[in-house]
Design an enzyme around this catalytic site. Sequence first.
Site, PDB file in Angstrom:
ATOM      1  N   THR A   1       7.958 -69.572  59.133  1.00 56.43           N
ATOM      2  CA  THR A   1       9.017 -68.549  59.031  1.00 56.43           C
ATOM      3  C   THR A   1       8.582 -67.220  59.644  1.00 56.43           C
ATOM      4  O   THR A   1       9.389 -66.324  59.815  1.00 56.43           O
ATOM      5  CB  THR A   1       9.433 -68.335  57.562  1.00 56.43           C
ATOM      6  OG1 THR A   1       8.254 -68.297  56.762  1.00 56.43           O
ATOM      7  CG2 THR A   1      10.349 -69.424  57.076  1.00 56.43           C
TER       8      THR A   1
ATOM      9  N   ASP B   1      -4.497 -81.097  63.254  1.00 56.17           N
ATOM     10  CA  ASP B   1      -5.621 -81.381  64.157  1.00 56.17           C
ATOM     11  C   ASP B   1      -5.291 -82.685  64.877  1.00 56.17           C
ATOM     12  O   ASP B   1      -4.172 -83.186  64.760  1.00 56.17           O
ATOM     13  CB  ASP B   1      -6.931 -81.478  63.343  1.00 56.17           C
ATOM     14  CG  ASP B   1      -8.160 -81.104  64.167  1.00 56.17           C
ATOM     15  OD1 ASP B   1      -8.263 -81.589  65.314  1.00 56.17           O
ATOM     16  OD2 ASP B   1      -9.009 -80.349  63.675  1.00 56.17           O
TER      17      ASP B   1
ATOM     18  N   ARG C   1       5.527 -64.349  43.641  1.00 59.07           N
ATOM     19  CA  ARG C   1       5.487 -63.033  42.997  1.00 59.07           C
ATOM     20  C   ARG C   1       6.540 -62.813  41.923  1.00 59.07           C
ATOM     21  O   ARG C   1       6.293 -62.052  40.983  1.00 59.07           O
ATOM     22  CB  ARG C   1       5.565 -61.942  44.081  1.00 59.07           C
ATOM     23  CG  ARG C   1       4.267 -61.831  44.874  1.00 59.07           C
ATOM     24  CD  ARG C   1       4.445 -61.141  46.194  1.00 59.07           C
ATOM     25  NE  ARG C   1       5.123 -61.993  47.162  1.00 59.07           N
ATOM     26  CZ  ARG C   1       5.359 -61.655  48.427  1.00 59.07           C
ATOM     27  NH1 ARG C   1       4.975 -60.474  48.870  1.00 59.07           N
ATOM     28  NH2 ARG C   1       5.960 -62.490  49.239  1.00 59.07           N
TER      29      ARG C   1
ATOM     30  N   ASP D   1      -1.537 -76.943  49.193  1.00 56.74           N
ATOM     31  CA  ASP D   1      -0.869 -76.443  50.403  1.00 56.74           C
ATOM     32  C   ASP D   1      -1.912 -76.058  51.452  1.00 56.74           C
ATOM     33  O   ASP D   1      -2.223 -74.887  51.627  1.00 56.74           O
ATOM     34  CB  ASP D   1      -0.026 -75.224  49.980  1.00 56.74           C
ATOM     35  CG  ASP D   1       0.744 -74.603  51.119  1.00 56.74           C
ATOM     36  OD1 ASP D   1       0.981 -75.278  52.135  1.00 56.74           O
ATOM     37  OD2 ASP D   1       1.127 -73.414  50.987  1.00 56.74           O
TER      38      ASP D   1
ATOM     39  N   LYS E   1      -1.838 -77.434  54.765  1.00 56.73           N
ATOM     40  CA  LYS E   1      -1.194 -77.475  56.096  1.00 56.73           C
ATOM     41  C   LYS E   1      -2.138 -78.012  57.177  1.00 56.73           C
ATOM     42  O   LYS E   1      -2.443 -77.324  58.154  1.00 56.73           O
ATOM     43  CB  LYS E   1      -0.703 -76.083  56.498  1.00 56.73           C
ATOM     44  CG  LYS E   1       0.317 -75.464  55.546  1.00 56.73           C
ATOM     45  CD  LYS E   1       0.857 -74.160  56.113  1.00 56.73           C
ATOM     46  CE  LYS E   1       1.896 -73.502  55.225  1.00 56.73           C
ATOM     47  NZ  LYS E   1       1.378 -72.895  54.007  1.00 56.73           N
TER      48      LYS E   1
ATOM     49  N   LYS F   1       1.084 -74.380  43.014  1.00 57.90           N
ATOM     50  CA  LYS F   1       0.770 -74.473  44.445  1.00 57.90           C
ATOM     51  C   LYS F   1      -0.569 -73.774  44.677  1.00 57.90           C
ATOM     52  O   LYS F   1      -0.705 -72.577  44.447  1.00 57.90           O
ATOM     53  CB  LYS F   1       1.840 -73.799  45.302  1.00 57.90           C
ATOM     54  CG  LYS F   1       1.500 -73.857  46.802  1.00 57.90           C
ATOM     55  CD  LYS F   1       2.637 -73.327  47.662  1.00 57.90           C
ATOM     56  CE  LYS F   1       2.509 -71.872  48.005  1.00 57.90           C
ATOM     57  NZ  LYS F   1       1.543 -71.581  49.075  1.00 57.90           N
TER      58      LYS F   1
HETATM   59  O1  C5P Z   1       5.504 -64.549  46.385  1.00 61.44           O
HETATM   60  P1  C5P Z   1       6.428 -65.506  47.095  1.00 61.44           P
HETATM   61  O2  C5P Z   1       7.456 -66.150  46.159  1.00 61.44           O
HETATM   62  O3  C5P Z   1       7.064 -64.898  48.322  1.00 61.44           O
HETATM   63  O4  C5P Z   1       5.469 -66.682  47.570  1.00 61.44           O
HETATM   64  C1  C5P Z   1       5.943 -67.725  48.359  1.00 61.44           C
HETATM   65  C2  C5P Z   1       4.840 -68.694  48.645  1.00 61.44           C
HETATM   66  O5  C5P Z   1       5.326 -69.669  49.552  1.00 61.44           O
HETATM   67  C3  C5P Z   1       3.603 -68.081  49.309  1.00 61.44           C
HETATM   68  O6  C5P Z   1       2.468 -68.811  48.862  1.00 61.44           O
HETATM   69  C4  C5P Z   1       3.856 -68.301  50.782  1.00 61.44           C
HETATM   70  O7  C5P Z   1       2.680 -68.416  51.530  1.00 61.44           O
HETATM   71  C5  C5P Z   1       4.589 -69.643  50.773  1.00 61.44           C
HETATM   72  N1  C5P Z   1       5.441 -69.891  51.925  1.00 61.44           N
HETATM   73  C6  C5P Z   1       6.486 -69.064  52.293  1.00 61.44           C
HETATM   74  N2  C5P Z   1       7.266 -69.357  53.375  1.00 61.44           N
HETATM   75  C7  C5P Z   1       7.008 -70.447  54.096  1.00 61.44           C
HETATM   76  C8  C5P Z   1       5.968 -71.296  53.749  1.00 61.44           C
HETATM   77  C9  C5P Z   1       5.189 -70.994  52.654  1.00 61.44           C
HETATM   78  O8  C5P Z   1       6.739 -68.069  51.633  1.00 61.44           O
HETATM   79  N3  C5P Z   1       7.792 -70.736  55.125  1.00 61.44           N
END
Ligand code: C5P
Length: 226
Positions: free
Chosen positions: A117, A63, A206, A58, A60, A31
Amino acid sequence: MREVIIACDFKNKETLYDFLEKLGDEKPYLKIGMQLYYAEGANLIKDLKAKGFKIFLDLKLHDIPNTVYSAMKVLGELDVDITNVHAAGGIEMMKKAKEALVETNASTKLFAVTILTSLNDQKLNDELKITGTVDEAVKAYALNTKAANLDGVVCSPYEASMMKEIGLLSLTPGIRFASDSADDQQRVATPAKAKDLGSDYIVVGRSITKADDPKAAYIKAKEDFK
Ligand code: C5P
């Protein structure tokens, strides 16, 4: 087919490539979000595709329909595997985004983000002046996404079964191994739980990128989600 996607939240391509080295011969789905894309541009995507990585771009988009259409014509040329728009842009905007991908003959799947979220019921009502609950808005936006003939939505694993009923694929972040901390994520699921809940794609950041052994963590996520 279920897929594990690694969220590459890195500041530049050097840090990304340092990380990818740690994965050895694994060629995961990546991603690439706004941070890396704005830093490195389309050449990074071309380079990663040439190296054999699958890409979820990603960005998003959100517009007026005509502007999203024009932007998606450009992204269509990259022929990534998945890209996305905000469902908040409306059905016409989503239809124009899809139309642009079809016209460029891209094999790109198009997903929509429903409600971020980072929002809750109070912010939705008081700040954005949208009545009802987040859950109701997520469902309404998912129905709009289906009406625009998109492929799926970015959502919580706990919403995956609702999306399946609507006829949409679900791509779900908020994934942690049982032994990890949740960090800033509110409602987390393990890869195995996400599978049971019906996710089609999990986005894992992470828990893999900051793991002591990222390759082992990636392989475990794949095994648990298979
Ligand atoms: O590190 P982690 O597993 O929390 O990363 C989740 C990824 O998914 C990040 O790039 C975050 O921006 C993205 N994301 C999210 N929740 C959402 C939409 C996207 O955590 N609702």
